[in-house]
Structures are given as C-alpha cells and as structure tokens.
Design an enzyme around this catalytic site. Structure first.
Site, PDB file in Angstrom:
ATOM      1  N   GLU A   1       0.827  -1.197   0.000  1.00  0.00           N
ATOM      2  CA  GLU A   1       0.000   0.000   0.000  1.00  0.00           C
ATOM      3  C   GLU A   1       0.871   1.261   0.000  1.00  0.00           C
ATOM      4  O   GLU A   1       0.606   2.217  -0.732  1.00  0.00           O
ATOM      5  CB  GLU A   1      -0.953  -0.025   1.200  1.00  0.00           C
ATOM      6  CG  GLU A   1      -1.999  -1.124   1.121  1.00  0.00           C
ATOM      7  CD  GLU A   1      -1.483  -2.538   1.415  1.00  0.00           C
ATOM      8  OE1 GLU A   1      -2.145  -3.498   0.982  1.00  0.00           O
ATOM      9  OE2 GLU A   1      -0.414  -2.693   2.049  1.00  0.00           O
TER      10      GLU A   1
ATOM     11  N   HIS B   1       9.707  15.049  10.231  1.00  0.00           N
ATOM     12  CA  HIS B   1      10.912  15.154   9.424  1.00  0.00           C
ATOM     13  C   HIS B   1      10.662  15.033   7.927  1.00  0.00           C
ATOM     14  O   HIS B   1      11.413  15.602   7.133  1.00  0.00           O
ATOM     15  CB  HIS B   1      11.920  14.086   9.823  1.00  0.00           C
ATOM     16  CG  HIS B   1      12.493  14.304  11.188  1.00  0.00           C
ATOM     17  ND1 HIS B   1      13.567  13.577  11.648  1.00  0.00           N
ATOM     18  CD2 HIS B   1      12.162  15.154  12.189  1.00  0.00           C
ATOM     19  CE1 HIS B   1      13.860  13.974  12.887  1.00  0.00           C
ATOM     20  NE2 HIS B   1      13.011  14.927  13.229  1.00  0.00           N
TER      21      HIS B   1
END
Length: 146
Positions: free
Chosen positions: A71, A98
């Site tokens: 996925e 991040h």
C-alpha cells in the site's frame, strides 16, 4: 481536515474503525473503498486516496492493507505523495515531523487496533518541523520521475 482513506480486504476492519474515529474528531472522510472484507487488488483502492491528496482534494490520506508495505509502495508512486509506512508511534511522528508525510500506510495484520488509532491521532496532530528538513524534502521530491 479532509482525509481520504482506502484499503484492500486485509485492511478493511481497521479502515472502518479509523473512519469512525476520524468522524468523531470532526474530520471529513472520503472513503475510497473497499466496502467489504472480500478479496480485492489493493492498488485499486490505495491509489485513489493518494491521488486525492496529490490533487489537493484531500488534506491527508490513510491507506491500509495486511502488511501496509504494498500500500505504501502504491501510494508513493503518485507524484506529490510522501507516504510513510507506520508501525508504531515514533515511525509516524518522524514521518510527519521530518518527512512531511501527507499519507500514511498501516498494516492491519501487524499491529493492534489501539496502536493503529494512536498512529492516526499522531499523524493528524504532528506538524512538519521544516527548517533543516526542507532541503531534504525538496531533493526527495525532485527525484520523482513522473
């Protein structure tokens, strides 16, 4: 926030739980299927939420399957998507802070439901830190081929 969500049969149960959780928090949910635990091909249900995010028709996306690996791979094929494969609280926190992840992938067969819901909450609540991460994101996105 408008959240697009999609899963194959192996992620269907968590998709339904997460949908309810998102709605209880006041978010708008775009359900891209599947609509049952009957076997289906995951790209057919994972690509649509990623495309909605890439087109700006959804703010974030969540994709689910048995492991979450395929996925995440499908979602990351969509130009403009940064899908983080999330398996615990720290993986999603870092994916948002991040990497500015705009889609997450979760494997229903690999983590408890409670952890999946915590991951979703952190995904929604964690801001991108910017700063030193911005040049890295630009380099990553510049590497897209299509």
């Amino acid at each position: 926030m408008k959240i697009a969500i999609g899963s194959d049969h192996a992620g269907f149960a968590y998709k339904e739980k997460i949908k309810g959780f998102l709605k209880s928090l006041g978010h708008e949910v775009i359900d891209c299927g599947t609509g049952s635990p009957e076997p289906v091909d995951y790209p057919d249900y994972v690509r649509p939420p990623a495309v909605l995010v890439a087109e700006g028709k959804a703010d974030r996306g969540i994709v689910l399957g048995g492991s979450g690996n395929g996925e995440a791979m499908v979602a990351n094929k969509v130009r403009g998507v940064r899908c983080a494969y999330c398996f615990n609280e720290e993986s999603v926190r870092l994916g948002r802070a991040h990497n500015d992840a705009n889609v997450i992938s979760i494997g229903e067969r690999l983590i408890p439901e409670e952890t999946a819901l915590k991951i979703v909450r952190i995904f929604l609540d964690t801001p991108f830190e910017g700063g030193r991460h911005i040049p890295r994101i630009r380099k990553m996105m510049a590497g897209e081929l299509v």
